[in-house]
Design a protein around this motif. Sequence first.
Motif, PDB file in Angstrom:
ATOM      1  N   LEU A  38      -1.894  16.216  -6.443  1.00 15.98           N
ATOM      2  CA  LEU A  38      -1.772  16.255  -4.987  1.00 15.98           C
ATOM      3  C   LEU A  38      -0.769  17.287  -4.522  1.00 15.98           C
ATOM      4  CD1 LEU A  38      -1.840  12.499  -4.023  1.00 15.98           C
ATOM      5  CD2 LEU A  38      -3.712  14.122  -4.223  1.00 15.98           C
ATOM      6  N   MET A  85       0.322   4.526  -2.408  1.00 16.56           N
ATOM      7  CA  MET A  85       0.177   5.899  -1.914  1.00 16.56           C
ATOM      8  C   MET A  85       1.306   6.782  -2.443  1.00 16.56           C
ATOM      9  SD  MET A  85      -2.521   6.169  -0.072  1.00 16.56           S
ATOM     10  CE  MET A  85      -3.645   5.432   1.113  1.00 16.56           C
ATOM     11  N   GLU A  86       2.502   6.214  -2.453  1.00  9.70           N
ATOM     12  CA  GLU A  86       3.646   6.996  -2.903  1.00  9.70           C
ATOM     13  C   GLU A  86       3.519   7.332  -4.389  1.00  9.70           C
ATOM     14  OE1 GLU A  86       7.336   5.221  -1.782  1.00  9.70           O
ATOM     15  OE2 GLU A  86       8.523   6.957  -2.455  1.00  9.70           O
ATOM     16  N   PRO A 123       0.816  -1.214   0.000  1.00  6.15           N
ATOM     17  CA  PRO A 123       0.000   0.000   0.000  1.00  6.15           C
ATOM     18  C   PRO A 123       0.849   1.263   0.000  1.00  6.15           C
ATOM     19  CG  PRO A 123      -0.953  -1.611   1.491  1.00  6.15           C
ATOM     20  CD  PRO A 123       0.344  -2.189   1.006  1.00  6.15           C
ATOM     21  N   GLU A 124       2.046   1.164   0.603  1.00 10.11           N
ATOM     22  CA  GLU A 124       2.909   2.350   0.589  1.00 10.11           C
ATOM     23  C   GLU A 124       3.325   2.710  -0.828  1.00 10.11           C
ATOM     24  OE1 GLU A 124       4.702   0.112   3.790  1.00 10.11           O
ATOM     25  OE2 GLU A 124       5.822   1.943   4.269  1.00 10.11           O
ATOM     26  N   GLU A 133      -0.616  20.437  -5.162  1.00 12.82           N
ATOM     27  CA  GLU A 133      -1.117  21.800  -4.919  1.00 12.82           C
ATOM     28  C   GLU A 133      -0.914  22.149  -3.450  1.00 12.82           C
ATOM     29  OE1 GLU A 133      -5.364  21.647  -3.963  1.00 12.82           O
ATOM     30  OE2 GLU A 133      -5.072  19.511  -4.092  1.00 12.82           O
ATOM     31  N   GLU A 134      -0.366  23.300  -3.193  1.00 16.44           N
ATOM     32  CA  GLU A 134      -0.154  23.731  -1.818  1.00 16.44           C
ATOM     33  C   GLU A 134      -1.251  24.707  -1.430  1.00 16.44           C
ATOM     34  OE1 GLU A 134       0.993  23.007   0.930  1.00 16.44           O
ATOM     35  OE2 GLU A 134       2.172  21.396   0.027  1.00 16.44           O
ATOM     36  N   ILE A 188     -10.333  10.757  -2.791  1.00 15.36           N
ATOM     37  CA  ILE A 188      -9.730  10.401  -4.078  1.00 15.36           C
ATOM     38  C   ILE A 188     -10.544   9.285  -4.707  1.00 15.36           C
ATOM     39  CG2 ILE A 188      -7.694   9.360  -5.149  1.00 15.36           C
ATOM     40  CD1 ILE A 188      -6.086  11.060  -3.247  1.00 15.36           C
ATOM     41  N   LEU A 216      -4.919  14.189 -11.287  1.00 13.79           N
ATOM     42  CA  LEU A 216      -4.944  14.196  -9.831  1.00 13.79           C
ATOM     43  C   LEU A 216      -3.722  14.976  -9.392  1.00 13.79           C
ATOM     44  CD1 LEU A 216      -6.070  13.053  -7.136  1.00 13.79           C
ATOM     45  CD2 LEU A 216      -4.455  11.180  -7.404  1.00 13.79           C
ATOM     46  N   ARG A 237      -9.286   5.298  -9.508  1.00 13.47           N
ATOM     47  CA  ARG A 237      -7.906   5.534  -9.959  1.00 13.47           C
ATOM     48  C   ARG A 237      -6.994   4.356  -9.613  1.00 13.47           C
ATOM     49  NH1 ARG A 237      -7.039  10.705 -11.588  1.00 13.47           N
ATOM     50  NH2 ARG A 237      -8.609  12.242 -10.960  1.00 13.47           N
ATOM     51  N   PHE A 243       0.783   7.809  -6.084  1.00  9.31           N
ATOM     52  CA  PHE A 243      -0.139   8.949  -6.213  1.00  9.31           C
ATOM     53  C   PHE A 243       0.539  10.235  -5.790  1.00  9.31           C
ATOM     54  CE2 PHE A 243      -3.687   5.711  -5.883  1.00  9.31           C
ATOM     55  CZ  PHE A 243      -4.163   5.938  -7.172  1.00  9.31           C
ATOM     56  N   ASN A 244       1.238  10.144  -4.671  1.00  2.54           N
ATOM     57  CA  ASN A 244       1.902  11.334  -4.152  1.00  2.54           C
ATOM     58  C   ASN A 244       2.924  11.875  -5.148  1.00  2.54           C
ATOM     59  OD1 ASN A 244       2.505  13.161  -1.871  1.00  2.54           O
ATOM     60  ND2 ASN A 244       4.506  12.177  -1.952  1.00  2.54           N
TER      61      ASN A 244
END
Lengths: 487, 141, 323
Positions: free
Chosen positions: B136, B54-55, B50-51, B138-139, B99, B134, B103, B57-58
């Motif tokens: 992610l 997630m990574e 799963p990491e 954006e700050e 999310i 997607l 995806r 996507f990040n």
Amino acid sequence: MNKDNKIEIDPITRLEGHGKITIFLDEEKNVDNAYLQVPEFKGFEKFCNGRRAEDMPNITSRICGVCPVAHHLASTKALDDAYGVTPPEPALKLRELIYNGYIYADHLLHFYFLASPDFLVGVDAPRESRNILGVIEKVGLDIGKDVIKQRANGQKIIRTLGGKAVHPCFGIPGGVTKSLNREEREMILDMSESMVEFSKFTLDIFKDKVLKQYSQPIEEDRLEVYSMGLVEDGKLSHTGGEVNIVDPTGKYFASFSGTDYLDVIREHVEPWSYMKFPYLKEVGWKGFTEGQDSGVYRVGPLGRLNASKSMKTPIAQKEFEEMFDILGKPVHSTLAYHWARLIEVIQSAELVKELAEDDTLESDEIRAETGEPGRGVGIVEAARGTLIHDYVVDEGGLIEDVNLIVATNHNAAPISMSVTDAARKYVDGGDVKPGMLNSVERAFRAYDPCLACATHSAMGETPLEVTIYDSKNCKYKKVTQGLGDNR
Amino acid sequence: MADNGFEPKIIVFLCNWCSYGGGDLAGVNREQYPTNVLGIKVMCSSRVSPEHIMESFNDGADGVLITGCHPGDCHYIDGNYKTFRKIGLISKMLEDLGINPKRLRLEWISSAEGGKFAQVMREMTEQIRGLGPLDLKEEVE
Amino acid sequence: MSDKLKIGFYWCAACGGCEISVLDIDDMILDVVEKAEIVFWPCAMDPKYEDVEKMDDGEMDIVFVNGSIRSDENHEMVKLLRQKAKKVVAYGSCSSIGGLFGLGNLYDNDELMEYGYNTPSTDKDGVMPLDDNMVPEGDLHLPGLTHHVRPLDEVIDVDVYLPGCPPLPNQLEEAFPALLSGEVGKYDLISQKSVCDVCPLEREEKKIPRLYPIQEKKLEAEECILDQGVLCMGPATSGMCDGPCPEVGHPCIGCNGPVRGVKDQGARMASALGSVLGAEGEERMDEDEISEVVKSVRDPTGSFYRFSLPTSYLRYKRRDLHE
Ligand code: SF4
Ligand code: SF4
Ligand code: SF4
Ligand code: FES
């Protein structure tokens, strides 16, 4: 704006994170009004939605790390109710034990670490010594170490059952996760003897050092409002029974338990504070005013003593009688909160002793089977006052709705009023007398306000910032809890 | 809200024993599929943690596709079952975090299924194209 | 006096537990004040902002900051402290990994406010707290909230992380002397061991057919809680606490955050759980049955990320779903 009128007491602090007082002056430069603002918000009610019900005791304990045990237990009780289960006797006693350990530790923390510097070291002492280290200097290292040890005793009881002193885990729907073994019970029993002695000693200090020197403020700082607290058969309780409310003359007004709280209490929202202001629904919100016709009430040690007929334990009962003999009942003096608090310390120590003597605490019967989930309300008395947790749990055991009314919230209006009152007394013709902040602060501290709870947010003992505006709304003065600087 | 100029970035994890072979076969058979996918070979679908998802996507992936052997065929016996459960948990977590779980996709593709391989790649690309980028990174202040 | 280290404590959006935890080292606090002069501690001492402002840059040796970043004021204050301190320690889980209030990141600020001020007990007169207010006597200002809950290192540089909700006396007994003598690396105080590694209960990594709520499962005191089918965050959580929660029969709720070197605690837990969830002989299970097993993990997001959502890969709720 005439510059000479402006006495800037430099921004001594901008620690307005957690509590902030603004005072407005009228044309004559007397106090027009004062506002206590709480500028923080975390949104617990909402973010608890969707969580697993059984996690709530450990989530809500983070509302306040000063009184995590209180939120933990209120939450556990709400879950008992939501799952329609009555925990077995030993579980209830274990909860009671840990709870009294908490009351003991927390009240001592408040008295010695946070309030007593003003009394024992003195408000005139240099700022550097107005803290627990100064207290230790004053009372001697031996007593100082005793203070640390005794507070640690209460924490140790919490740790024994809940693993950690801050944010322990022990409550689950229908019971607790651990009972005591023989050794642990004897250790606590052993401690409890000294706890009772120390609690008496502490009340003696209070009578000797505080009561005598501060008799004037005790008589003057009054607020005549309703009083509220949990009672069990008329006796002051922290963990069970019904919530009792007496009016400003001490007459019975109402009582409630469970979801009935909604019939008795409402919360008023002011746009200028994140803190909500509860009031008695039947009397109504009449603003920040005292008396029979205003729905404002007080909770916490004094609210509880006023709302009870007696204490649960003998030594505490004697002291209860003495306080009311001297001050009359109900007591409206804000500083009597300290007195009431120390009487509760005695009861908690006596209860710890009584409970530790009982070997049912070693029983394995500490859980009962839960039923189908639904709605549940849990009410306890935290050190600072009544906590109400109200949950709706869905079929899958997830939280669907949450309402929380917490200790310092109930006292929000009274605290604001005490602060305004103190300001009125000490600000005169625009001249801020040196004693002003001391007195505001003292009034504030007496409640042991925990604004962490109130906004489900910040830290208990709050740095104060007082800003004073003149009638033209220009900043007049800004002063803070760093009192030493004002002279 | 399909964005016309948008070319999705898709990470595809390929199990060495089956789907990687499926990909090869698709190549040999000259099956057409979009170039939006970036393949990463793993020894078993259960190696994808799963990491990693997630990574991905990040780090800018718009979609993540995990492929493995059909149920019963995993060379490590139950690797693909573990993968299936992990994806179930991660999908729910993605959804809770706003999310679109579409995806993330899991497909069983054997080394004989070159056609299926190409088709899944086409479908996934279209799906992500439809969902849009997607971002992610954006700050928010 | 002068050769003593100068230290300070400060809290942002916190519950107060971290402050209390400093008192819970009991007598050791006396050792600490022997070596260090506490120059700034709003909780236990009268605070003075101007003292801090007047300080030379780097004048304080160590500042301990607890709590998450939730308002602009939090942000501003920690920037000032950063400037005045040689070393900044992120004290507690809120400050080092975002903390429990980070669950607020599952919702918008508006949703949090709307719900909080429209409960069954509030006056439904539409009044909500506002940033700027006119009261009869003048203006009152409330600070606004940051867009989402943040850990300290999202706004300033952090020298040492000390997670824990709150850090426990056994951690502090090691941390304080080490910090005061200056020999601590950035991640040294985060354990590489998991809570399982230090837990007094032995984990066998049994297959777990499904998870149960703790109230539905009678737990054997000596057995691993997760093996018995109740969610325990031990496998994905850093173990510098020595596992006090499972020791008293309660599952670990993950308060220390991930072990050293792992970024995303929730993903790590999904991984650990995905590996053991399911019945023996599951080869015969179909996909629906497996989905049921997965569903028995209620609220994975809130449970796995309870303390570390703001430092996960995704950090806060996005708007990818509603467009
Ligand atoms: S880390 Fe835990 S104890 Fe410390 S402030 Fe945050 S919630 Fe409270
Ligand atoms: S009880 Fe929890 S922490 Fe202990 S071994 Fe089992 S899973 Fe790990
Ligand atoms: S066992 Fe888990 S929940 Fe308990 S203190 Fe350690 S990390 Fe926190
Ligand atoms: S070897 Fe292909 S999924 Fe395990």
